[in-house]
Design an enzyme around this catalytic site. Structure first.
Site, short mmCIF file in Angstrom:
data_model
loop_
_atom_site.label_atom_id
_atom_site.label_comp_id
_atom_site.label_asym_id
_atom_site.label_seq_id
_atom_site.Cartn_x
_atom_site.Cartn_y
_atom_site.Cartn_z
N ASN A 167 -3.71 -11.90 18.27
CA ASN A 167 -5.23 -11.61 18.28
C ASN A 167 -5.38 -10.02 18.55
OD1 ASN A 167 -6.80 -14.05 17.39
ND2 ASN A 167 -5.34 -14.76 18.94
N GLU A 168 -5.08 -9.16 17.45
CA GLU A 168 -5.01 -7.71 17.73
C GLU A 168 -6.58 -7.34 17.99
OE1 GLU A 168 -2.68 -6.37 18.32
OE2 GLU A 168 -1.23 -6.41 16.72
N PRO A 169 -6.71 -6.06 18.41
CA PRO A 169 -8.24 -5.58 18.73
C PRO A 169 -9.17 -5.67 17.41
CG PRO A 169 -6.57 -3.86 19.68
CD PRO A 169 -5.77 -4.93 18.63
#
Ligand code: GLP
Length: 632
Positions: A167-169
């Protein structure tokens, strides 16, 4: 020795800014033993009620020691995982389950194949679903979790971007299992595993933040200094979609299990005086003065009583004030760390110098985990040591051949082939053709054959020699140890063996250095520098036990590699560089063509280190290479 399974004690109030309970352990091994024991109890409790246990699992190097502990429970204590169901967080998209970097394969190799779990009970997202089916596939994954009764305990690591799963930025709190684009930093971190950034997949399937938050309990693990800032952001910072781990602040049963290095940026460790009374050891005094000066953007000598009082440092003044005296003291301490004589200045009073004047010249051993680490972190210092007449040996503990792109090996094989064909060297033609055939056969993701690894090592060796030559170090002063653990292993999964330690020990005993330069003491324990530092510390311990005399007069200087640079209060020796010296160092780094990490190639980090000294009111240099002394 049995691992301790209790975290280090927390002093009253020192964790008051922490919004997720953070348990700091002496070592990753201790933390993993604690967590594995809990998992065992959880499974037993549910088993007693006739229920299966659902675990959410993570990949990456962080959970590896935890999985080893589960395997140990199975092998040595006969503990069964027959009624355990698992769901993994994520998988690279476009990567099949047998690809050597697939998370499905990772889980089999690191855990499933070694315990009695039913393979049908294990779930890892499938990276090969056709794009148009991804959406329904992901809903199916969510459904399967629900049907299994939901996740009882979710295990997590954390990426340098603060991601959990992938869950990237930008990932929202409500996000569900889906396809995501990987961040550049995440791809860079995976570059070594995939033998080059260009091979790292651009997409992944990951459980969403919302999916993770539905787990009944969550345990996030993190080790090493390069996770420290992101751990602090997640635990103490605002809840933000820029750091997806910060969403765990809203979970009633989430906690972090971290080691001391990963805890380093938490308030209680970084600026403890803000959360508890401090006993003010010398290093803390320096840290506090540097901190307040940096915070107020003032040089040390301009700090006044009010600056200390208004920033929670009234107590420091009571014990070490007044401000005027304290400022001068710390200014002098910092000033004395600066030395253009990293090997000591002969015929000079060394009372206030980081290194001793004698013996002169010194025998200096620069240890580099792999080629390039040395010049990136201390190329300027290597040049100084050589110019000042010291006897410098540079030893590369590993060949770094896994970092060399196939295209480089191919280029060299083609040059050899063309030359050999022209000269009619039959054997050489055969050899070069063999390399080209092996490269073609293995493809971009296949494992390098011994021949390919050898040619890649030679490429790195050549580059290392060229880079050293820029720093004045002659070919015959370079040693390549090619430690077996590296030649037989791969990134994130290296295991140091006795033979590796023996090779390092042999080198130490032969060189008998007055100075050693090394790195890796604060690195992620699974990283190559950390493994190399472990081998070094074991070799030193063995020499010590054997009463080796050289050790008594040896100083060990640490340099930082990919971790955050030392802050001024941590530095024992700051070697300044002129613009010309920095330019030469950068040109030494550029000798490495087969593997490049752009970030480190500009000398920016050394300029920043100098800037920090300048900001504190010390002399203004173009660049600085910082070191810390490690007491042997
Ligand atoms: C990957 C994984 C994460 C993991 C992270 C950190 O991005 N998808 O689940 O936490 O890497 O990896 P490591 O533990 O190797 O530092």
């Amino acid at each position: 020795m049995a691992a301790k399974t209790k975290p280090l004690p927390t002093l009253p109030g020192e964790d008051r800014l922490e919004k997720i309970p953070a348990h700091i352990y002496e070592s990753p091994g201790d933390a993993c033993a604690a967590l594995a024991a809990e998992v065992k109890t959880l499974i037993e409790k549910r088993r007693a009620k006739g229920k299966a246990t659902v675990l959410g699992l993570a990949t990456g190097s962080t959970p590896v020691p935890f999985y080893r502990e589960l395997i140990r429970l199975h092998n040595e204590e006969g503990f069964s995982f027959a009624d355990v169901i698992t769901f993994n967080l994520d998988e690279y998209f476009g990567v099949d389950r047998d690809h050597r970097e697939s998370y499905a394969r990772f889980m089999r190799e690191q855990l499933f194949d070694h315990i009695d779990i039913d393979p049908a009970n294990t779930h890892v997202p499938d990276g090969t679903v056709p794009s148009e089916e991804v959406f329904s596939y992901c809903s199916g994954y969510e459904k399967a979790i629900k049907e299994a009764g939901g996740i009882d305990l979710q295990i997590l690591g954390i990426g340098r971007t603060g991601h959990i799963g992938f869950n990237e930025p930008g990932s929202s709190r409500d996000s569900r299992t889906r396809l995501i684009t990987l961040d550049r930093i995440t791809r860079l971190d995976a570059a070594a595993d995939f033998l080059g950034e260009e091979n790292v997949p651009r997409f992944a399937i990951t459980m969403g933040v919302g999916t993770i938050l539905e787990a009944r309990e969550i345990a996030l693990m993190a080790w090493g200094q390069n996770k420290a800032s992101v751990v602090a952001e997640a635990v103490e910072g605002p809840v933000s979609d820029q750091v997806s781990a910060s969403f765990l602040q809203d979970h009633p049963k989430a906690r972090f299990l971290i080691d001391a290095a990963a805890a380093g940026a938490l308030t209680r460790r970084r600026v403890p005086w803000l959360v508890r009374p401090v006993s003010w050891k010398a290093r803390d005094v320096r840290r506090a003065v540097v901190w307040v000066a940096q915070k107020l953007e003032k040089p040390v000598l301009k700090l006044v009583e009010r600056d200390f009082n208004e920033n929670g440092l009234g107590d420091l003044l009571t014990q070490h004030g007044p401000a005027y005296d304290l400022n001068i003291r710390i200014f002098n301490e910092l000033q004395h760390t600066i030395s253009g004589w990293p090997g000591g200045k002969p015929n000079a009073d060394h009372t206030n110098r980081p290194e001793r004047a004698l013996p002169y010249p010194k025998t200096t051993l620069v240890l580099s985990p792999e080629p390039q680490d040395d010049v990136i972190s201390m190329g300027g210092t290597m040049e100084r040591l050589h110019e000042q007449g010291h006897n410098v040996t540079v030893a590369y503990l590993t060949s770094g051949n896994l970092r060399v792109a196939d295209a480089e090996a191919e280029k060299f094989a083609r040059v050899l082939l063309a030359t050999a064909q022209r000269e009619k060297w039959k054997k050489q033609v055969e050899y070069a053709e063999g390399i080209l055939a092996q490269l073609a056969e293995k493809g971009p993701f296949g494992q390098d054959t011994d021949d390919i690894r050898r040619i890649k090592s030679l490429i790195r060796r050549g580059e290392a020699r060229d880079a050293c030559a820029v720093c004045g170090i002659a070919h015959e002063k370079i040693r390549f140890l090619d430690l077996p653990f590296y030649e037989q292993g791969r990134y994130r999964q290296f295991t140091v063996q006795d033979e590796d330690i023996a090779a390092v020990r042999k080198l130490l005993a032969a060189v008998k250095p007055h100075q050693i330069y090394a790195t890796g003491n604060a690195a992620d324990p699974s990283s190559l520098p950390a493994k190399c530092f472990y081998a070094l510390s074991q070799a030193i311990a063995q020499e010590k036990a054997a009463g080796a005399a050289w050790l008594e007069s040896c100083y060990l200087w640490l340099y930082r590699g990919t971790e955050d640079e030392y802050s001024p209060h941590e530095i024992d020796m700051a070697v300044p560089m002129s613009p010309d010296q920095l330019a030469r160092k950068v040109s030494a780094i550029h000798k490495y063509q087969s593997h490049r990490s752009e970030e480190q190639h500009t000398g920016e980090r050394n300029r920043l280190a100098a800037q920090r000294y300048d900001d504190l009111g010390l002399a203004e240099y173009e660049a600085i290479e910082p070191f810390q002394r490690w007491r042997i």
